[in-house]
Design an enzyme around this catalytic site. Structure first.
Site, PDB file in Angstrom:
ATOM      1  N   THR A   1     -19.476  14.433 106.031  1.00 46.88           N
ATOM      2  CA  THR A   1     -19.273  14.486 107.482  1.00 46.88           C
ATOM      3  C   THR A   1     -19.113  15.931 107.957  1.00 46.88           C
ATOM      4  O   THR A   1     -18.283  16.668 107.438  1.00 46.88           O
ATOM      5  CB  THR A   1     -18.027  13.680 107.878  1.00 46.88           C
ATOM      6  OG1 THR A   1     -18.119  12.372 107.312  1.00 46.88           O
ATOM      7  CG2 THR A   1     -17.905  13.583 109.388  1.00 46.88           C
TER       8      THR A   1
ATOM      9  N   HIS B   1     -24.529  13.654 102.192  1.00 45.49           N
ATOM     10  CA  HIS B   1     -24.540  12.198 102.335  1.00 45.49           C
ATOM     11  C   HIS B   1     -25.342  11.810 103.575  1.00 45.49           C
ATOM     12  O   HIS B   1     -24.904  12.023 104.701  1.00 45.49           O
ATOM     13  CB  HIS B   1     -23.109  11.665 102.480  1.00 45.49           C
ATOM     14  CG  HIS B   1     -22.281  11.842 101.251  1.00 45.49           C
ATOM     15  ND1 HIS B   1     -20.902  11.794 101.273  1.00 45.49           N
ATOM     16  CD2 HIS B   1     -22.613  12.072  99.956  1.00 45.49           C
ATOM     17  CE1 HIS B   1     -20.432  11.968 100.047  1.00 45.49           C
ATOM     18  NE2 HIS B   1     -21.448  12.153  99.231  1.00 45.49           N
TER      19      HIS B   1
ATOM     20  N   MET C   1     -15.693  13.188 104.242  1.00 43.99           N
ATOM     21  CA  MET C   1     -14.728  12.129 103.960  1.00 43.99           C
ATOM     22  C   MET C   1     -14.765  11.772 102.480  1.00 43.99           C
ATOM     23  O   MET C   1     -15.785  11.905 101.823  1.00 43.99           O
ATOM     24  CB  MET C   1     -15.065  10.877 104.781  1.00 43.99           C
ATOM     25  CG  MET C   1     -14.757  10.972 106.250  1.00 43.99           C
ATOM     26  SD  MET C   1     -14.952   9.370 107.093  1.00 43.99           S
ATOM     27  CE  MET C   1     -16.716   9.312 107.320  1.00 43.99           C
TER      28      MET C   1
ATOM     29  N   ASP D   1     -15.810  12.275  96.814  1.00 52.94           N
ATOM     30  CA  ASP D   1     -17.015  12.548  96.036  1.00 52.94           C
ATOM     31  C   ASP D   1     -17.081  14.034  95.699  1.00 52.94           C
ATOM     32  O   ASP D   1     -16.892  14.885  96.564  1.00 52.94           O
ATOM     33  CB  ASP D   1     -18.255  12.128  96.839  1.00 52.94           C
ATOM     34  CG  ASP D   1     -19.532  12.189  96.014  1.00 52.94           C
ATOM     35  OD1 ASP D   1     -19.444  12.184  94.769  1.00 52.94           O
ATOM     36  OD2 ASP D   1     -20.615  12.215  96.626  1.00 52.94           O
TER      37      ASP D   1
END
Length: 365
Positions: free
Chosen positions: A182, A208, A302, A305
């Site tokens: 994000t 992502h 967020m 990972d």
């Protein structure tokens, strides 16, 4: 206090889907709806919502144009873009994220109304919670006068003994790894142009994103950088001065080629941390096949990972950098890595490029 959301979409059906998806979510209130961009700007001014969900493709004034008008007008309302899974939708969404949209969701492609409401709720609620945490953190940092205390240069992390961790000498040609979620497109648009074309290392990036979005992201970054940026392809050799963005919906790893070169492999292996591509997947491959050669950066996002991948990289002596809280859109992934003790340096986004270049230089000294 509730987070007030304005829902903007040119179709009544999807306005209803988003509205019903948010109804009953604790602490969230739909303060109104708008059927086009011009009406959205009027209602943002009147209702002063905390967040707006913006349909990307609308007649008269699309979501990107609304976002540009909000930013030029100094409107502080956060924006979550709602995009279709199309090439044009991907291009517009990437541009919106670079302009400062908080995050995005994609419209369900199939299913009945009840299924679509559940899918939209599943996508929106974590983003709204992350927005709320980000807003709270920024409020606290602002109250503490953080702008005057953020260090102007990267700060090494001290070990428990008080010693400053230093870059190890590399055992082979260097590799730069970047993991981000994000807030990533805007962060990458600032970081990558700060890296010189003669970096002396390939850059491998996991952002992502779903399919049809990473290609436009790579193309947008290419236009801003002296590095040659592209969406990664299976089987290509990772070259110094080039940056490779993992394709959405796939996993990316690196393995040795027949002559010892760095080979990019794109796979359809399962998601990790519900992410595909996943940062851990890339980092783990670098730790396994190219120990001691990586400089890895964890940026805004967020979740956690990247933390386990960094743990493996650190065992072989890689250099690790985390983006600091003040410059993150969401201080999740960097925070988890720092808390796990697998970060050498914490730096503001403005300083990470310099930290990477210095680590490359020190590895040869």
């Amino acid at each position: 206090m509730s987070t007030r959301v304005l829902v903007v979409d040119d179709t009544a059906v999807f306005r209803r889907v988003i509205t019903e998806a948010l109804q009953g979510v604790p602490g969230v209130e739909v303060s109104g709806t708008a059927s086009n961009g011009k009406l959205a700007l009027s209602r943002i001014a009147a209702l002063e919502p905390d967040l707006v969900t913006l349909d990307i493709e609308m007649p008269e004034m699309n979501g990107l144009e609304v976002l540009e008008a909000m930013r030029s007008g100094g409107v502080k309302t956060g924006a979550i873009m709602v995009s279709s899974l199309t090439s044009r939708g991907g291009q517009l969404t990437v541009r919106a994220l670079e302009l400062g949209a908080f995050d995005f969701i994609t419209k369900p492609e199939r299913g009945d109304a009840e299924q679509n409401i559940a899918l939209v709720r599943e996508g929106l609620v974590p983003i709204i919670r992350a927005f709320e945490r980000s807003r709270e953190i920024r409020s606290i940092l602002g109250a503490c006068g953080s702008k005057s205390t953020v260090p102007p240069v990267a700060q090494p992390v001290r070990t428990a003994s008080g010693a400053v961790s230093r870059s190890p000498r590399r055992t082979g040609s260097p590799i730069v790894l970047i993991g981000v979620s994000t807030g990533g497109p805007a962060a990458l648009a600032k970081l990558l142009p700060s890296l010189p074309s003669k970096l002396g290392a390939p850059v491998l990036i996991v952002q992502h994103m779903p399919p049809l979005f990473t290609g436009p992201l790579a193309e947008s970054l290419r236009k801003k950088c002296t590095l040659a940026v592209k969406e990664a392809a299976d089987g290509e050799v990772a070259l110094p001065g080039h940056a490779y963005v993992a394709p959405g919906g796939k996993q990316m790893k690196i393995v040795p080629g027949a002559n010892g070169e760095i080979l990019v492999r794109i796979t359809d292996d399962p998601p990790e941390h519900n992410c595909k591509p996943a940062v851990d997947y890339l980092f783990r491959s670098a730790a396994l096949h190219f120990p001691g050669r990586s400089i890895a950066a964890i940026l805004t996002g967020m979740g956690n990972d990247g933390t386990e991948g960094l743990r493996l990289l650190k065992r072989s002596g890689c250099v690790s950098i985390a983006q600091d809280e003040a410059s993150c859109v969401v201080f999740g992934m960097p925070k988890e890595a720092i808390a796990a003790g697998v970060v050498d340096t914490v730096a503001s986004l403005d300083d990470i490029g310099g930290a990477i270049v210095r680590s490359l230089r020190e590895g040869h000294s």
